[in-house]
Design an enzyme around this catalytic site. Structure first.
Site, short mmCIF file in Angstrom:
data_model
loop_
_atom_site.label_atom_id
_atom_site.label_comp_id
_atom_site.label_asym_id
_atom_site.label_seq_id
_atom_site.Cartn_x
_atom_site.Cartn_y
_atom_site.Cartn_z
N ASP A 32 146.07 9.91 12.78
CA ASP A 32 144.74 10.48 12.72
C ASP A 32 144.23 10.89 11.48
O ASP A 32 144.92 11.34 10.78
CB ASP A 32 144.30 11.71 13.68
CG ASP A 32 143.61 11.20 14.93
OD1 ASP A 32 143.03 10.20 14.91
OD2 ASP A 32 143.24 12.06 15.87
N LYS A 67 143.61 6.15 12.62
CA LYS A 67 142.61 6.20 13.42
C LYS A 67 141.70 7.10 12.97
O LYS A 67 142.00 8.09 12.51
CB LYS A 67 142.95 6.79 14.81
CG LYS A 67 141.95 6.92 15.96
CD LYS A 67 142.50 7.50 17.25
CE LYS A 67 142.61 8.78 17.63
NZ LYS A 67 141.57 9.91 17.35
N ASP A 123 144.91 14.59 15.35
CA ASP A 123 144.75 15.67 14.61
C ASP A 123 144.31 16.96 15.85
O ASP A 123 143.83 18.03 15.44
CB ASP A 123 143.23 15.48 13.95
CG ASP A 123 142.09 15.28 14.62
OD1 ASP A 123 142.05 14.84 15.83
OD2 ASP A 123 140.80 15.09 14.03
N SER A 124 144.50 16.64 16.96
CA SER A 124 144.64 17.70 18.14
C SER A 124 145.74 18.69 17.79
O SER A 124 145.81 19.57 18.38
CB SER A 124 144.85 17.14 19.34
OG SER A 124 145.98 16.08 19.42
N GLU A 140 136.95 8.24 24.36
CA GLU A 140 137.25 9.37 24.84
C GLU A 140 136.06 10.28 25.67
O GLU A 140 134.95 10.26 25.37
CB GLU A 140 137.40 10.52 23.73
CG GLU A 140 137.72 11.97 24.30
CD GLU A 140 138.47 12.81 23.31
OE1 GLU A 140 139.07 12.23 22.24
OE2 GLU A 140 138.61 13.84 23.48
N GLU A 185 137.37 8.75 13.62
CA GLU A 185 136.47 8.84 14.62
C GLU A 185 135.17 8.34 14.00
O GLU A 185 134.63 8.64 12.96
CB GLU A 185 136.27 10.38 15.05
CG GLU A 185 137.45 10.85 15.53
CD GLU A 185 137.40 12.41 16.10
OE1 GLU A 185 136.20 12.93 15.71
OE2 GLU A 185 138.24 12.95 16.29
O1 KIV Z 1 143.49 13.80 18.12
C1 KIV Z 1 144.00 13.47 19.38
O2 KIV Z 1 145.21 13.78 20.10
C2 KIV Z 1 143.11 12.42 20.03
C3 KIV Z 1 143.61 11.98 21.30
C4 KIV Z 1 142.84 12.96 22.14
C5 KIV Z 1 142.67 10.52 21.56
O3 KIV Z 1 142.28 11.99 19.05
#
Ligand code: KIV
Length: 275
Positions: free
Chosen positions: A83, A113, A44-45, A182, A115
């Protein structure tokens, strides 16, 4: 051979280090895949590095599905992890399963993934029960930026370090196949790595993890809004792109581009017949 969540568990058992990079589009995914990277994370970056938001909180399920589907077409061998964006799973276990399912069905992700630690173990168990592999993510969890008061290293004190270690154990117990650590001190990441049976993937967590992940714009020096200390720059792609764009502008302005070799020919007597 397409990597899977099982490949990840086997790698830890064999002591083979895992490599992961982000990608958000077909072209980049293909390059990352062809370089032999073990897993591609559609993080989600993308909210920050692709869409220009200040943080990841505005990213939607539609954004994630759109980019994950594009990456899936370029990821022939790498394990594809997507994500779960902010508020796509925090609201309920039901939402978590439905939205994880959308990332698989519509985005063609092989795993998701999310968080968070102990508070989301029930969500993880239910997603895993639906046969969707889950990667955890603890330490600095960017979706909690407002609660943390900024992007800060986590787990430096005894209480915080113990909490993160407990979270890693709980994620394994809940059925996660891997966990991203992280921005935690290297010694804590190493302790966690030795304490659990699933692979740890570090970002700003030192060399003691079972694998590493970076945002590709950080490692290619393409994203200038923020330069995390942990992100080694493997190429100066950002400045190379700027130089190429400027060279193109100069040649267009001067009439040097396009040259003859970039031009299609025809029988020019036809032109004389046009009126
Ligand atoms: O969103 C992302 O790119 C991430 C990585 C920094 C692990 O969660």
């Amino acid at each position: 051979m397409k990597n899977t969540s099982v490949t990840f568990k086997e790698a830890k058992a064999k002591g083979r280090k895992l490599s992961m990079l982000t990608a958000y589009d077909y072209t980049t995914a293909k390059l990352v895949d062809e370089a032999g990277i073990d897993a591609i994370l559609v993080g989600d970056s993308l909210g920050m590095v692709m869409l220009g938001y200040e943080d990841t909180l505005s990213v939607t399920m539609e954004d994630m599905i759109h980019h994950t589907a594009a990456v899936s077409r370029g990821a022939k061998n790498a394990l594809l992890i997507a994500d779960m964006p902010f508020m796509s799973y925090q609201t309920s276990v039901y939402d978590a399963v439905v939205n994880a399912g959308r990332l698989v069905k519509e985005g063609h992700a092989q795993a998701v993934k999310l968080e968070g630690g102990i508070e989301f173990c029930e969500h993880i168990q239910s997603i895993v029960r639906a046969s969707i592999p889950v990667c955890g993510h603890i330490g600095l969890t960017p979706q909690s930026v407002n609660a943390f008061g900024g992007f800060r290293v986590q787990g430096k004190g005894e209480e915080a370090a113990q909490r993160i270690l407990n979270e890693a154990r709980a994620l394994e117990e809940a059925g996660a196949f891997a966990v991203v650590l992280e921005c935690v001190p290297a010694a804590l990441a190493e302790k966690i790595t030795k304490s659990i049976g699933i692979p740890t993937i570090g970002i700003g967590a030192g060399a003691g993890c079972d694998g590493q992940v970076l945002v590709y714009q950080d490692m290619l020096a393409m994203y200038s809004d923020m330069a995390p200390k942990f992100a080694k720059q493997y190429a100066q792609t950002g400045s190379q792109m700027k130089e190429a764009f400027a060279a193109y502008k100069k040649e267009v302005t001067e009439g040097a581009f396009p040259a003859l070799e970039h031009t299609f020919k025809m029988d020019e007597t036809i032109i004389d017949k046009l009126y």
